[in-house]
Design a protein around this motif. Sequence first.
Motif, short mmCIF file in Angstrom:
data_model
loop_
_atom_site.label_atom_id
_atom_site.label_comp_id
_atom_site.label_asym_id
_atom_site.label_seq_id
_atom_site.Cartn_x
_atom_site.Cartn_y
_atom_site.Cartn_z
N GLN A 128 5.70 1.20 -6.83
CA GLN A 128 6.13 2.03 -7.96
C GLN A 128 7.43 2.76 -7.69
O GLN A 128 8.13 3.14 -8.65
CB GLN A 128 5.04 3.04 -8.31
N TRP A 129 7.77 2.95 -6.44
CA TRP A 129 8.95 3.75 -6.10
C TRP A 129 10.01 2.91 -5.38
O TRP A 129 10.75 3.43 -4.54
CB TRP A 129 8.54 4.94 -5.25
N THR A 184 0.59 1.12 -3.73
CA THR A 184 1.00 1.62 -5.04
C THR A 184 2.31 2.40 -4.93
O THR A 184 3.23 2.22 -5.74
CB THR A 184 -0.09 2.52 -5.63
#
Length: 210
Positions: A17-18, A13
């Motif tokens: 997401q980053w 995740t």
Amino acid sequence: MPSSDEILNSLSTIANQWQFLAIVWHVYFGVLAAGLIFGLRPSKRTGGVLLALPLLSVSVLAWMSANPFNGTMFAIAAVALIVIALRQPDAQLHIAPTWAVVAGVLMYLFGWVYPHFLDTVSFVPYLYAAPVGLVPCPTLSIVIGLGLVVAGLNSRAWSAVLGAMGAFYGVFGAFRLGVTIDVVLLVGALLLLTLAFLPRTSMREPSLAH
């Protein structure tokens, strides 16, 4: 402790997401490597601090993802590396013996393209958005790689902290989480520890100090 699947899902995740932050860190590490290639030799203090900063990024993201263990470990390691670096003599970084430079370059490239966690059917995104500066193993791999190139700042303490982190997360990733490629991180960490504790007469550059 969370299960292996829970840990892997959390890391995945973060990695997905980053991605924009991973790109920033790739630029950051690219600039550091380019500086070394073109002969830039900052002080040991500056170099040690610059190499520790990505660990703070991993810590912050771990805390944001409810992973206090990684958050605490990376915060402590980053602070320790910075404190040790700031205590180094105000002298330029030295390049390590050839074997360590070769190993360091390979570790750097491994961290740069770390082929895990991204949700993609193509390898291309790993060239610029592998989760460097986001999750433990690729970040430690690339930092250890540069650490090997600059002879661990000629500091046993600095090399020991970074090498111990790499060894722990290499073992944990490969044998607890089943991410087999993390064996590469373990090998790199052991090489950094070997470099740190080599007999002084075997070093081409000035001997390792604290």
